[in-house]
Write an enzyme that holds these catalytic residues in place. Sequence first.
Site, PDB file in Angstrom:
ATOM      1  N   HIS A 132       0.834  -1.197   0.000  1.00  0.00           N
ATOM      2  CA  HIS A 132       0.000   0.000   0.000  1.00  0.00           C
ATOM      3  C   HIS A 132       0.873   1.253   0.000  1.00  0.00           C
ATOM      4  CE1 HIS A 132       0.062  -1.088   4.493  1.00  0.00           C
ATOM      5  NE2 HIS A 132       0.983  -0.164   4.323  1.00  0.00           N
ATOM      6  N   LYS A 189       5.320   2.226 -18.884  1.00  0.00           N
ATOM      7  CA  LYS A 189       4.762   2.554 -20.191  1.00  0.00           C
ATOM      8  C   LYS A 189       4.375   1.261 -20.885  1.00  0.00           C
ATOM      9  CE  LYS A 189       7.483   6.782 -20.908  1.00  0.00           C
ATOM     10  NZ  LYS A 189       8.469   7.473 -21.801  1.00  0.00           N
ATOM     11  N   ARG A 192       4.030  -2.927 -25.607  1.00  0.00           N
ATOM     12  CA  ARG A 192       3.368  -3.647 -26.703  1.00  0.00           C
ATOM     13  C   ARG A 192       1.991  -4.087 -26.252  1.00  0.00           C
ATOM     14  NH1 ARG A 192       3.910  -9.191 -28.556  1.00  0.00           N
ATOM     15  NH2 ARG A 192       5.483  -9.538 -26.956  1.00  0.00           N
TER      16      ARG A 192
END
Length: 200
Positions: A132, A189, A192
């Site tokens: 967390h 990011k 694919r």
Amino acid sequence: MATTDKINSRAMLKEFLRADSKNYQKQLHLLSRWKERIATNPMSDQHCIWQYIVALRHLEYYKNAPQRGWYLIGHVYWAWRLRRLSYKTGFQIPPNTCGKGLTIWHWGSIVINPKTHIGENCTLYPGVLIGHKTPEEGKSATIGNNVFIAAGTKIIGDVTIGDNVTIGVNTVIVKDVPSNVVIAGNPYKIIRRLDGENNR
């Protein structure tokens, strides 16, 4: 998406162990097990990893069973055994967090928050942390089915990760991840898409 069924019967315990064992077949046969323990590089030794998974599943069974009589004794024994194996392997995986088909490659630190929910056929490598953001928030990740989590990955906070996701080495995740993607980086990011769409 992850549902993390709880083991509440002997039949479910066998089902989970059967699914978990698919990548540990050598550990199921005495001769192969001894051959591997003698000849294998310690970094590739799966013996204690498989023992850890077996202990985890048994503790889940006894934890979810009525806490009385032999079940209580079983709970205490398997909790003790899991703790000992945790010291050996570096794994800190709470009961009832991982669906069936769990695979762990190599010894090393793996820390998972008790409020995490991980689906079926998850693969974990050393250095993974799932937790967390703050003790006050208390919530942790929900991770789908067929997710590969590479070494050094950090998944922080109340995020949702979809099904069929491959997570690259040392990736940091603090926001939701869609299904059917390969991701990497800090912050992550999409490298694919596995459903035919191009990354934009």
